[in-house]
Motif scaffolding. Structure first.
Motif, PDB file in Angstrom:
ATOM      1  N   TYR A 270      13.333  13.530  -3.381  1.00  0.00           N
ATOM      2  CA  TYR A 270      12.553  14.431  -2.541  1.00  0.00           C
ATOM      3  C   TYR A 270      13.269  14.712  -1.221  1.00  0.00           C
ATOM      4  CZ  TYR A 270       8.929  16.179   0.542  1.00  0.00           C
ATOM      5  OH  TYR A 270       8.236  16.934   1.439  1.00  0.00           O
ATOM      6  N   ARG A 271      13.922  13.690  -0.680  1.00  0.00           N
ATOM      7  CA  ARG A 271      14.570  13.867   0.606  1.00  0.00           C
ATOM      8  C   ARG A 271      15.687  14.899   0.536  1.00  0.00           C
ATOM      9  NH1 ARG A 271      15.102   8.014   1.191  1.00  0.00           N
ATOM     10  NH2 ARG A 271      12.900   7.505   1.426  1.00  0.00           N
TER      11      ARG A 271
ATOM     12  N   ASN B  61       9.256  19.132  -5.984  1.00  0.00           N
ATOM     13  CA  ASN B  61       7.895  19.644  -6.059  1.00  0.00           C
ATOM     14  C   ASN B  61       7.593  20.280  -7.402  1.00  0.00           C
ATOM     15  OD1 ASN B  61       6.867  18.793  -3.653  1.00  0.00           O
ATOM     16  ND2 ASN B  61       7.571  20.586  -2.515  1.00  0.00           N
TER      17      ASN B  61
ATOM     18  N   ALA C 230       0.847   3.956  -2.935  1.00  0.00           N
ATOM     19  CA  ALA C 230       0.379   5.307  -2.638  1.00  0.00           C
ATOM     20  C   ALA C 230       1.529   6.307  -2.605  1.00  0.00           C
ATOM     21  CB  ALA C 230      -0.350   5.320  -1.292  1.00  0.00           C
ATOM     22  N   GLY C 231       2.770   5.822  -2.686  1.00  0.00           N
ATOM     23  CA  GLY C 231       3.937   6.692  -2.552  1.00  0.00           C
ATOM     24  C   GLY C 231       4.161   7.582  -3.763  1.00  0.00           C
ATOM     25  N   LYS C 232       5.224   8.360  -3.684  1.00  0.00           N
ATOM     26  CA  LYS C 232       5.507   9.323  -4.742  1.00  0.00           C
ATOM     27  C   LYS C 232       5.797   8.624  -6.062  1.00  0.00           C
ATOM     28  CE  LYS C 232       7.201  12.938  -1.772  1.00  0.00           C
ATOM     29  NZ  LYS C 232       7.180  12.192  -0.489  1.00  0.00           N
TER      30      LYS C 232
ATOM     31  N   PRO D  74      13.805  18.744  -1.964  1.00  0.00           N
ATOM     32  CA  PRO D  74      12.332  18.839  -1.912  1.00  0.00           C
ATOM     33  C   PRO D  74      11.764  19.892  -2.860  1.00  0.00           C
ATOM     34  CG  PRO D  74      13.329  19.563   0.156  1.00  0.00           C
ATOM     35  CD  PRO D  74      14.416  18.964  -0.658  1.00  0.00           C
TER      36      PRO D  74
ATOM     37  N   ASP E  23      11.437   9.295  -3.909  1.00  0.00           N
ATOM     38  CA  ASP E  23      11.634   9.672  -2.508  1.00  0.00           C
ATOM     39  C   ASP E  23      13.067  10.095  -2.239  1.00  0.00           C
ATOM     40  OD1 ASP E  23       9.452   9.839  -0.908  1.00  0.00           O
ATOM     41  OD2 ASP E  23       9.288   7.684  -0.562  1.00  0.00           O
TER      42      ASP E  23
ATOM     43  N   ALA F 266       0.841  -1.195   0.000  1.00  0.00           N
ATOM     44  CA  ALA F 266       0.000   0.000   0.000  1.00  0.00           C
ATOM     45  C   ALA F 266       0.875   1.244   0.000  1.00  0.00           C
ATOM     46  CB  ALA F 266      -0.914  -0.005   1.221  1.00  0.00           C
ATOM     47  N   GLN F 267       1.960   1.181   0.794  1.00  0.00           N
ATOM     48  CA  GLN F 267       2.875   2.309   0.872  1.00  0.00           C
ATOM     49  C   GLN F 267       3.504   2.617  -0.482  1.00  0.00           C
ATOM     50  OE1 GLN F 267       5.379   1.196   4.065  1.00  0.00           O
ATOM     51  NE2 GLN F 267       5.043   3.091   5.151  1.00  0.00           N
TER      52      GLN F 267
END
Lengths: 399, 363
Positions: free
Chosen positions: A354-355, A362, A199-201, A358, A351, A195-196
């Motif tokens: 993004y870390r 975006n 639903a993740g990026k 960010p 991710d 699920a992670q």
């Protein structure tokens, strides 16, 4: 005065006695017998599979744990064990327009209440997985009974076939699959993790593939390869070799035996992995997005059929280089399949970027699908051979 | 005074801690995460409302020793407008208690006792609380003292075994978009922090008033610490799934599996929840009953315990037709009503009171 007090005391005693009686009678409501569910009223599910039927319906197949040990299992239909011993589980299935519907149909044919609490394994049939995983996953996360820690698999062919297998070693099939996943030679994915990932990026996921293997007469399930999921449906498979690369890059590898052939030598040297750590470092320079994957491993030598003296540091260094090459090749194989061919971000680069970046992330998050295949990945492997094993040179071999 | 019981400052701190944390652990992560994303574990640190309400309550009590918020408002604003303000605050307590009962009932029915009617679950809880409230403030405080160790032990039983499953990368990047997301994530928490105003109703019964300020500070810190830990655990386990689940911390408890047999710990979570919520309900119930008795100038508050219990039960049923409406109400109207009753009104009262004191002091 005496008289009135004399009247009063027995009254109070009576009242106290009545109250006590009333309170005692309340204990009957506390026994829990009202809504009791005995163990022989439960259909304990240990594994469940979901398939797509020919008329586009969802078929649910469950592996029930039989609470009675003797009993005529044949009469209850279902599976027959290959060994001739009484099987401890029973397979039942039903179909409906979606999972919840199929489940209610299944309940209709079962004399006992379906109980999810002990369910450890969910298997999606490949046809269903290729169609969509969103609907079944919604059910598995929304319904309070199925557990988030259960393992998920995709089966080559139908899930029903896998669930029908009678495993020779373990108590039931769920146990087999769970132990197989736990050894970490393949992937180990739970409902929560799937699920992670979905639903993740990155919106891409990996699920271990289950396959039925025939060994002489006995059919056993094995985990072989990976199903690649993108945007809620399975889009492709990866074979066993590429899966190893996926594991290295996702930093999930726990057990591995790598065999290499040293240059200008005959024979093989095999290494057993002790420890491995993969670190992904993102860089953005101008418009160029890149990632450096650094793999540090610690290996022991477990077999040597070459004439190399493994106590020689010079030779060990050359072996390390050879091992590094091998690792880089494996990882690159997985990368090419995932990044260039399927364009699914199963390593969660999204991710990683993004870390560290960010703001930049975006800006491009809506175009990640276009950027991901262009990300340059540099793989560096740094194996460290610590011990040659209990012997140095292969002393059985004469030159 | 219609309550003769006395509590210690420490007992007051425990009551506050248990009145705020249990429900905050359950529902806040999901809402908070929507605003603060991976920074939502920082959000509990922005406890402005808690500090403001505790400060106002303590100062008001110093100005009018032995009086609670309702009595103070009558003293400051005169009888009629004082009673009106008192009604607004009291009604909020009644409503809040009903809301907590409803949240409790919805959670227990939705996640565990799926066949049981909501009214049975809520009604039982109100009945038990009513018996405790009839016993007075001392009994409620003792229950708090009794349940706190169990609450903490169960809490650790959930946090410690899940540690191997946590993934530290989920909290990165820390404060990527500055400090603002974590502050906006703390917005919903202010509703919980505003409940600290309840000390105004407990302070008159505190035997060792000198220690009151210290105990309150300690209670605030304990609440913050607990919420940071629970939020962090939820985040490190669920990552981006945090706001997808309605009760993220329940998933944490369900996910525990140590050595294959130490698993299925949601019953533990339920135990925490029932113990904590019981104290929470009792505290607010008690304040409602006591306040109403004072507001109506009744000689004793015990007579209205059961009638108000009935009101709370029915309020909790009427509150919303379903879970969705309940959450919608909490996110919109309830938040503003509660912040008005528990923060804005006391602060205004405090301002008026201090101006009056100064004016009369000059005279």
């Amino acid at each position: 005065m005496n008289n009135s007090e004399g009247m009063f005391v027995p009254m109070r005693k009576w009242r106290a006695a009545l109250l006590l009686l009333f309170l005692c009678s309340q204990t009957f409501f506390l026994t829990g017998c009202w809504n009791r569910i005995e163990i022989n009223d439960l259909a304990i599910i240990t594994a469940a599979g979901f398939d797509l039927t020919q008329d586009e319906k969802v078929e649910i197949t469950v592996n029930l744990f039989l609470t009675h040990t003797q009993g005529n299992v044949d009469m209850m239909g279902g599976s027959s064990g290959p060994g001739g011993s009484t099987p401890q589980s029973l397979v039942q299935s039903a179909s409906g327009i979606n999972l919840a519907d199929a489940l209610s149909k299944l309940q209709q044919i079962l004399s006992r209440n379906i109980f999810w609490g002990q369910n450890e394994v969910f298997i999606f049939g490949e046809t269903l997985a290729r169609r969509e995983l969103i609907e079944p996953m919604d059910f598995l996360t929304r319904h309070p009974a199925p557990r988030e820690r259960a393992n998920v698999f995709v089966s080559k062919g139908s899930a029903k076939e896998v669930l029908k297998l009678q495993p020779p070693v373990e108590r039931n099939l769920a146990e087999v699959l769970r132990e197989l996943a736990k050894t970490q030679t393949g992937l180990n994915i739970t409902v929560k993790e799937l699920a992670q990932m979905m639903a993740g990026k990155a919106s891409a996921a990996v699920i271990p593939l289950v396959e039925i293997k025939k060994q002489e007469k006995i059919k056993i399930p094995i985990i072989k390869g990976t199903a690649i999921v993108k945007n809620g449906r399975m889009i492709g498979r990866m074979d066993d070799v590429a899966t190893r690369g996926v594991l290295w890059l996702r930093n999930e590898i726990k057990k591995a035996t790598v065999t290499v052939t040293p240059e200008d030598k005959e024979g093989y040297v095999s290494f057993e992995l002790l420890k491995s750590h993969t670190e992904l470092t993102p860089h953005i320079e101008g418009n160029e997005w890149s990632i450096t994957a650094k793999i540090d491993t610690l290996d022991d030598i477990v077999e040597n059929t070459t004439s190399i003296n493994l106590l020689d540091t010079e030779q060990t260094k050359r072996l390390e280089e050879k091992l590094a090459d091998d690792l880089v090749n494996r990882v690159n194989l997985a990368l090419t399949r995932a990044q260039k061919e399927m364009k699914a971000d199963i390593f969660n680069f999204a991710d990683v970027f993004y870390r560290k970046y960010p703001k930049e992330w975006n800006q491009v998050k809506d175009r990640w699908d276009e950027i991901y295949p262009q990300v340059k990945v540099k793989v560096e492997a740094h194996p460290n051979i610590t011990r040659p094993g209990l012997t140095g040179k292969n002393f059985l071999k004469r030159n | 005074m219609i309550e003769r019981g006395k509590i210690s400052a420490g007992q007051m701190a425990i009551m506050l801690y248990l009145a705020i944390t249990p429900t905050a652990i359950l529902t806040v992560p999901s809402i908070s995460f929507q605003y603060a994303r991976q920074d939502f574990w920082i959000s509990p640190l922005w406890a402005g409302t808690a500090i403001a309400t505790v400060f106002v309550a303590l100062r008001l009590h110093r100005m009018y020793p032995g009086l609670n918020l309702l009595q103070v408002s009558e003293r400051v604003l005169g009888r009629l407008s004082g009673k009106l303000i008192g009604f607004i605050i009291l009604f909020m307590y009644l409503y809040l208690d009903a809301l907590v009962i409803r949240e409790y009932g919805d959670f227990v029915v939705g996640a565990f006792l799926r066949q049981t009617p909501l009214i049975v679950v809520s009604g039982c809880m109100v009945l038990v609380s009513a018996l405790a409230v009839r016993g007075g403030v001392e009994i409620v405080a003792r229950f708090g003292q009794l349940f706190l160790p169990a609450f903490l032990v169960f809490f650790l039983f959930i946090i410690l075994p899940i540690i191997p499953d946590l993934n530290v990368t989920f909290m990165l990047p820390v404060m990527a978009e500055g400090i603002m997301p974590s502050i906006s994530g703390s917005g919903i928490l202010q509703v919980w922090y505003s409940e600290f105003i309840t000390i105004s109703f407990l302070l008159p019964f505190v035997a060792d008033r000198r220690k009151a300020a210290k105990s309150c500070t300690f209670a605030i810190l304990a609440v913050i610490l607990t919420l940071v830990i629970s939020n962090l655990t939820t985040l490190l386990l669920l990552g981006e799934l945090t706001d997808k689940y309605n009760y993220p911390f329940l998933v944490v408890a369900r996910y525990i599996s140590v050595a294959d047999f130490f698993a299925h710990l949601e019953s533990l979570f339920m135990a925490i929840w029932v113990l904590g919520v019981f104290v929470k309900i009792c505290v607010f119930y008690y304040v409602t009953v006591l306040g109403t008795a004072q507001w109506l100038n009744l000689p004793d508050y015990r007579t209205i315990v059961f009638p108000i219990g009935f009101m709370i039960t029915f309020f909790s049923m009427w509150m919303a037709p379903g879970y969705q409406e309940l959450i919608f109400a909490i996110e919109t109207t309830v938040t503003y009503y509660q912040l008005t009753a528990f923060v804005v009104i006391p602060v205004i009262l405090f301002c008026i009171a201090s101006i009056r004191k100064q004016v009369s002091g000059v005279r």
